[in-house]
Design a protein around this motif. Structure first.
Motif, PDB file in Angstrom:
ATOM      1  N   SER A 373       0.835  -1.199   0.000  1.00 66.17           N
ATOM      2  CA  SER A 373       0.000   0.000   0.000  1.00 66.17           C
ATOM      3  C   SER A 373       0.868   1.247   0.000  1.00 66.17           C
ATOM      4  O   SER A 373       1.970   1.269   0.548  1.00 66.17           O
ATOM      5  N   GLU A 376       2.163   2.208   3.414  1.00 64.31           N
ATOM      6  CA  GLU A 376       3.014   1.319   4.211  1.00 64.31           C
ATOM      7  C   GLU A 376       4.467   1.789   4.185  1.00 64.31           C
ATOM      8  O   GLU A 376       4.913   2.413   3.212  1.00 64.31           O
ATOM      9  N   HIS A 379       6.684   1.116   1.070  1.00 64.01           N
ATOM     10  CA  HIS A 379       6.365   1.670  -0.256  1.00 64.01           C
ATOM     11  C   HIS A 379       7.457   2.626  -0.730  1.00 64.01           C
ATOM     12  O   HIS A 379       8.027   3.393   0.035  1.00 64.01           O
ATOM     13  N   PRO A 393      -4.947   5.489   2.382  1.00 59.53           N
ATOM     14  CA  PRO A 393      -4.864   5.244   0.942  1.00 59.53           C
ATOM     15  C   PRO A 393      -6.175   5.581   0.238  1.00 59.53           C
ATOM     16  O   PRO A 393      -7.265   5.389   0.785  1.00 59.53           O
ATOM     17  N   TYR A 398      -3.200   9.087  -1.916  1.00 63.41           N
ATOM     18  CA  TYR A 398      -3.489   8.985  -0.493  1.00 63.41           C
ATOM     19  C   TYR A 398      -3.798  10.380   0.037  1.00 63.41           C
ATOM     20  O   TYR A 398      -3.578  11.395  -0.631  1.00 63.41           O
TER      21      TYR A 398
END
Length: 414
Positions: A373, A376, A379, A393, A398
């Protein structure tokens, strides 16, 4: 006053009916720090729906050391947050990947990331979660893995080796340079606490040569062989000791001898007999000596020992040939990766019987089948929400949910 639906903290909205029934109502004055409902902690300002006349408490929150698991608390006039050490997460660093251990059969759980784990399999087990049984007749060792652990087998203490012993064994090296540099073959010692003078017996490889050392308590005796003939597929070692005198023969090389210093003649060791590596995380915990930094890389088999000149050779262990424990030890010439298919460009990594998928950027999970995601920590690139805010998200990107007292696209403004 903070409105949690039907829960009000500090005060309640005042109406005429309340005045008539209860007289004058005074709101709470002071600081409220911890708030729990049914053992669930609610973060007072972060999770409030609305509020009025609420200010930051002047008590420095970091004085209460709220961060768990070695997290570092940082605060300013407006906010505070925990900087979590690697592999811990949560507002208070309260979550660790291995808290809900998915590994089976007594495996060692090691966090690969904040979401995924690697299961370091015990002796006789293999697979992603160490759920598969494996029959080991010729143990294969993988050295030291990327997590800092060596593969090893541990046998019961070998009895009656105080004054005399002989060992025979064979080994086959892994086909890479590091297998010859600084690698333990076997070890048994007295206390294993790094105390100078501890008795120990140790065999290993250093710079392409076999190194045999022992200490009877009055100094270390060491024999170093000639360089190994790497055209040989299997190497054979014979070694022994009678009182102070020791000897070593490797392959077709000439027998070499040594006499230990001092006057002591007995080897007093109480530890288990370790083959291929150490249970300990670091060699510094072991008695002073060569201290091989890496575990063995390859296969060791036909290990035999006798403790009297007129006795027969036997395999170590009680019952004979059976180790007490082990970690990440596979069967020679077997590949656990042959049974594992990593997805989306993931690479299968095997260290003895331990196997896992090394996922490329953007993928996670046991088989690299789950996307990372945007919110996270793994990422790439990382999200820009400031510490103390919450990344949420969206279908396309986001957004950042800001705590009270901050604003801006990334909660970067006071």
């Amino acid at each position: 006053q903070l409105n949690f639906g039907s829960i009000f903290l500090g005060n309640v909205p005042v109406h005429e009916e309340v005045h008539r029934c209860a007289g004058r109502i005074y709101g709470y004055r002071g600081c409220i720090r911890d708030f729990q409902i049914n053992h669930k902690e609610l973060f007072i300002t972060d999770e409030a729906l609305e509020g009025r006349n609420v200010e930051n408490c002047n008590v420095p929150i970091c004085d209460y050391h709220p961060c768990h698991n070695g997290g570092t608390c940082t605060s300013d006039e407006e906010n505070w947050y925990c900087e979590c050490p690697k592999l811990y997460t949560g507002k208070l660093c309260e979550f660790a990947t291995c808290d809900e251990n998915p590994c089976g059969n007594g495996a060692t759980c090691f966090p690969k990331s904040r979401r995924d784990v690697v299961c370091l399999c015990p002796y006789g087990r293999s697979g992603i979660l160490c759920s598969d049984a494996v029959n080991i007749t010729q143990p294969s060792f993988s050295g030291t893995d990327v997590f800092g652990y060596t593969s090893f087998l541990a046998y019961s203490t070998i009895p009656n080796i105080t004054f005399y012993y002989e060992f025979h064994l064979k080994f086959q090296l892994a086909n890479h340079h590091s297998a010859l540099q600084d690698n333990l073959i076997f070890f048994t010692g007295q206390k294993g606490q790094g105390l100078n003078g501890d008795d120990f017996l140790e065999l290993g490889l250093r710079n392409g040569r076999v190194v045999y050392s022992y200490n009877l308590g009055s100094g270390t005796a060491t024999i170093i062989s000639k360089p190994l003939d790497l055209t040989l597929n299997v190497h054979v070692i014979h070694l022994g000791r009678n009182l102070q005198k020791g000897w070593l023969k490797v392959d077709d090389q000439k027998n070499k001898t040594v006499t230990s210093p001092g006057r002591l003649v007995g080897l007093n060791v109480f530890s288990q007999f370790y083959l291929g590596g150490y249970r300990e995380y670091t060699p510094e915990l072991l008695p002073k000596g060569p201290r091989f930094k890496n575990g063995f890389q390859g296969c060791i088999f036909d290990v035999q020992v006798r403790t009297g000149f007129n006795q027969g050779f036997k395999s170590p262990g009680i019952p004979e040939g059976h180790p007490n424990s082990g970690r990440s030890v596979g069967q020679c010439k077997d590949s656990p990766c042959s049974l594992i298919k990593c997805r989306n460009g993931g690479k299968c990594i095997e260290t003895g019987s331990t196997v896992y998928c090394d996922c490329p950027t953007g993928w996670k999970g046991a088989f690299c089948t789950e996307t990372v995601s945007v919110c996270e920590p793994e990422h790439e690139p990382p999200h820009l929400c400031q510490q103390g805010s919450t990344c949420v998200p969206l279908p396309n990107g986001y957004t950042c949910h800001c705590p009270l007292g901050t604003t801006g696209a990334y909660c970067e403004q006071g």
